[in-house]
Design a protein around this motif. Structure first.
Motif, PDB file in Angstrom:
ATOM      1  N   THR A   1       1.148  -5.348  -7.807  1.00 30.34           N
ATOM      2  CA  THR A   1       0.126  -5.516  -8.613  1.00 30.34           C
ATOM      3  C   THR A   1       0.974  -6.079 -10.003  1.00 30.34           C
ATOM      4  O   THR A   1       0.463  -6.822 -10.626  1.00 30.34           O
ATOM      5  CB  THR A   1      -0.104  -4.074  -8.979  1.00 30.34           C
ATOM      6  OG1 THR A   1      -0.943  -3.510  -8.132  1.00 30.34           O
ATOM      7  CG2 THR A   1      -1.131  -4.070 -10.455  1.00 30.34           C
TER       8      THR A   1
ATOM      9  N   THR B   1      -2.006  -3.655  -5.068  1.00 32.45           N
ATOM     10  CA  THR B   1      -3.510  -3.758  -5.140  1.00 32.45           C
ATOM     11  C   THR B   1      -3.874  -4.029  -3.875  1.00 32.45           C
ATOM     12  O   THR B   1      -3.401  -4.937  -3.033  1.00 32.45           O
ATOM     13  CB  THR B   1      -3.795  -5.006  -6.010  1.00 32.45           C
ATOM     14  OG1 THR B   1      -3.287  -4.703  -7.299  1.00 32.45           O
ATOM     15  CG2 THR B   1      -5.159  -5.414  -5.813  1.00 32.45           C
TER      16      THR B   1
ATOM     17  N   GLN C   1      -6.392  -0.377  -7.007  1.00 32.62           N
ATOM     18  CA  GLN C   1      -5.224  -0.163  -7.395  1.00 32.62           C
ATOM     19  C   GLN C   1      -4.606   1.040  -7.002  1.00 32.62           C
ATOM     20  O   GLN C   1      -5.214   2.165  -6.987  1.00 32.62           O
ATOM     21  CB  GLN C   1      -4.782  -0.657  -8.801  1.00 32.62           C
ATOM     22  CG  GLN C   1      -4.976  -2.169  -9.161  1.00 32.62           C
ATOM     23  CD  GLN C   1      -4.378  -2.442 -10.762  1.00 32.62           C
ATOM     24  OE1 GLN C   1      -4.228  -1.554 -11.283  1.00 32.62           O
ATOM     25  NE2 GLN C   1      -4.790  -3.704 -10.959  1.00 32.62           N
TER      26      GLN C   1
END
Length: 181
Positions: free
Chosen positions: A25, A48, A62
């Motif tokens: 992420t 993610t 997420q």
């Protein structure tokens, strides 16, 4: 990816046919459907999870993955003998360590006692070696035998003995000791 998938479904594509893909992420780096974790990734990892169906529709969520090293170190000790040459005599953890290790590498070694002196001569003393990586720790015990094989320092001086009227005199060992050593 399947370890962070909590039951993804689609209206037209069977769950086993969905394409699961991970992305780091924070950096956006693609991780693929399998991401091997190592000691260098211990801690929180922001991931993610992207899911694509057979018609190329895309959804994502997420998650935070906690990577944990909970395997304790292997603490290995060796016994040793310390000869008291100066009081106190000091030892280091490295002198007691006999190849301690950790699955994730860096360790710190420490002893619960590092100084020994003349009052300990003739004793066998157990010390504890602690092996720590900042997360986990292990210990082992080592037997330290304390000896004194160092001969005393002698500083001699000559002397004069005057005989008395009867032709006798006394020489004391302490008269030959200079006491400057």
């Amino acid at each position: 990816a399947s370890q962070i998938n909590n039951g993804t479904t689609d209206n037209c594509t069977a769950a086993e046919e969905l394409n699961l893909f991970m992305v780091e992420t924070t950096t956006g780096s693609p991780l693929g459907d399998t991401y091997n974790l190592f000691c260098s990734t211990v801690g929180e990892l922001n991931i993610t999870l992207e899911v694509k169906d057979e018609f190329n529709n895309l959804s994502s969520c997420q998650v935070v993955v906690n990577v944990i090293d909970d395997i304790p170190q292997t603490a290995l000790c060796q016994d040793t003998t310390i000869n008291i040459e100066t009081d106190p005599e000091r030892i280091t953890a490295e002198e007691i360590d006999n190849g301690s290790s950790d699955n994730c590498g860096n360790i710190t070694l420490s002893l619960d006692r590092t100084e020994f002196g003349c009052v300990d001569v003739g004793e066998t003393i157990t010390v504890t070696l602690t092996v720590d990586d900042g997360t986990n720790s292990s210990t082992c015990g080592s037997t330290i035998t304390i000896t004194d094989t160092t001969p005393p320092f002698v500083d001699c001086q000559g002397g004069i003995v005057n005989l008395d009227d009867s032709g006798e005199g006394t020489l004391l060992a302490s008269d030959l000791n200079d006491n400057n050593g």
